[in-house]
Each structure stands twice: as C-alpha cells, then as structure tokens.
Design an enzyme around this catalytic site. Sequence first.
Site, PDB file in Angstrom:
ATOM      1  N   CYS A 111      77.404 -60.890  57.396  1.00 52.88           N
ATOM      2  CA  CYS A 111      78.807 -61.189  57.156  1.00 52.88           C
ATOM      3  C   CYS A 111      79.555 -60.925  58.456  1.00 52.88           C
ATOM      4  O   CYS A 111      79.306 -59.905  59.110  1.00 52.88           O
ATOM      5  CB  CYS A 111      79.329 -60.275  56.046  1.00 52.88           C
ATOM      6  SG  CYS A 111      81.070 -60.532  55.676  1.00 52.88           S
ATOM      7  N   HIS A 154      78.288 -65.701  48.169  1.00 58.02           N
ATOM      8  CA  HIS A 154      78.795 -64.670  49.093  1.00 58.02           C
ATOM      9  C   HIS A 154      80.300 -64.849  49.324  1.00 58.02           C
ATOM     10  O   HIS A 154      81.066 -63.880  49.280  1.00 58.02           O
ATOM     11  CB  HIS A 154      78.007 -64.798  50.415  1.00 58.02           C
ATOM     12  CG  HIS A 154      78.430 -63.861  51.498  1.00 58.02           C
ATOM     13  ND1 HIS A 154      77.598 -62.882  52.011  1.00 58.02           N
ATOM     14  CD2 HIS A 154      79.597 -63.749  52.198  1.00 58.02           C
ATOM     15  CE1 HIS A 154      78.245 -62.205  52.953  1.00 58.02           C
ATOM     16  NE2 HIS A 154      79.447 -62.721  53.099  1.00 58.02           N
ATOM     17  N   GLU A 155      80.711 -66.095  49.525  1.00 65.42           N
ATOM     18  CA  GLU A 155      82.130 -66.355  49.807  1.00 65.42           C
ATOM     19  C   GLU A 155      82.993 -66.173  48.552  1.00 65.42           C
ATOM     20  O   GLU A 155      84.109 -65.664  48.637  1.00 65.42           O
ATOM     21  CB  GLU A 155      82.318 -67.758  50.392  1.00 65.42           C
ATOM     22  CG  GLU A 155      81.592 -68.016  51.718  1.00 65.42           C
ATOM     23  CD  GLU A 155      81.867 -66.976  52.789  1.00 65.42           C
ATOM     24  OE1 GLU A 155      82.975 -66.408  52.825  1.00 65.42           O
ATOM     25  OE2 GLU A 155      80.953 -66.717  53.598  1.00 65.42           O
ATOM     26  N   HIS A 158      83.841 -62.688  48.198  1.00 67.20           N
ATOM     27  CA  HIS A 158      84.951 -62.276  49.075  1.00 67.20           C
ATOM     28  C   HIS A 158      86.299 -62.486  48.377  1.00 67.20           C
ATOM     29  O   HIS A 158      87.209 -61.674  48.499  1.00 67.20           O
ATOM     30  CB  HIS A 158      84.965 -63.090  50.378  1.00 67.20           C
ATOM     31  CG  HIS A 158      84.106 -62.517  51.474  1.00 67.20           C
ATOM     32  ND1 HIS A 158      84.272 -61.244  51.960  1.00 67.20           N
ATOM     33  CD2 HIS A 158      83.103 -63.066  52.208  1.00 67.20           C
ATOM     34  CE1 HIS A 158      83.394 -61.028  52.936  1.00 67.20           C
ATOM     35  NE2 HIS A 158      82.664 -62.117  53.102  1.00 67.20           N
TER      36      HIS A 158
HETATM   37 CO    CO Z   1      81.063 -62.427  54.414  1.00 67.85          CO
END
Ligand code: CO
Length: 183
Positions: A111, A154-155, A158
């Site tokens: 990341c 993953h995004e 976030h």
């Molecule tokens: Co990231």
Amino acid sequence: MELPKIKIYEENSKILHQKSSEVTFPLSDEDKLLAYDTIKYLKMSQDEEIAEKYNLRAGMGMAFVQMGKLKRIFVIANELEDKTFEEYIVINPKIISQSEELIYVGEGEGCLSVNRPVEGIVPRHARITVTYYDENGKQKTIRAREELAIAFQHEIDHLNGILFTDKIDPNDPYKDYEKMREI
Ligand code: CO
C-alpha cells in the site's frame, strides 16, 4: 512526462482510519483532475526507470482518502502483459457478488500509505462483481478476478477506513493460509 504532485498520507494519519462519504454528481473538476493525475502517478510508479528517478514505490491503486479526501473514489492502473494499462476511476462502488474461493498475495500486499515491510497475508475473494459510477456519472459493472479483484477489495477497504494491515493478526500472520489459494 512530469510527475503529478500528490501528497500521500501515511498509515499513522487519523484520516486513513475514517470512513469516506458517498459522492454526488456531477463530479467537481477538481476531483476529476485529481483522479486523472493519480492514474498518471500510478502508471509512472510502475515504470522502473521513472520509479528510480523519482524514488517511487510501485502502486496499482489509490483511494482519495490516501490523499486526504474522504470521498468514495479510487483509481486503479492495471498493467497488462502487453505493457498497456487498464484504467479505472471507481466512484461509490458496491460489491454485488463474490466468490467463496479465497486467495492471497504470497509475497504480501502493499500500500502506498504503508512504508514498511509487513509480515502476513490477507484473505481476499478470488472473484468479485462490483457496480460503480465513473467520473462522468455513468454506471458500470465489472467482474474482476485474481490480482485485479484483490486491488478492488483493497481499495474498497480504504473507503471504509480499513488498511490491509488491519486484516492481519500479528499473533498469527499466516492464519488459514491452507484454506486459500496463493497468487
Ligand atoms: Co492501499
């Protein structure tokens, strides 16, 4: 090509642990430009020569919260085998289905907000279907698999204030690896 000036917040920043808000359309010119700049930045970061010149870590995705904006927007620049890129500007995404099969990145996820080696693996769905809006407010659906599916998950994390490091148990960083497929 000039590197877009982008300030990336690091994992100890409070904002990275906050939930981003839904976006309304039309998207502001400022947000559109930031999305385009971020894609350019990610593409440049994946070019070895440019990355060395500017001392960049390679990244394929970035969420707006990583640049200090709590909006449900992220971008992905996915390099294909022929060296071209698939580009995605993803706004207000929803996962509408996901495979039971789980996978993980064997060498560990990365990341751009986490600047240290992290021990451990993150369970991810091997395939997901996501609906979202693009920068012009057009609704889209994508079926992503393997690495791209991991990038989307993953995004999306976030946007909910979750970093991949939050999903690793420090006392058992390779937990359940035998129940998942390594990619
Ligand atoms: Co990231």
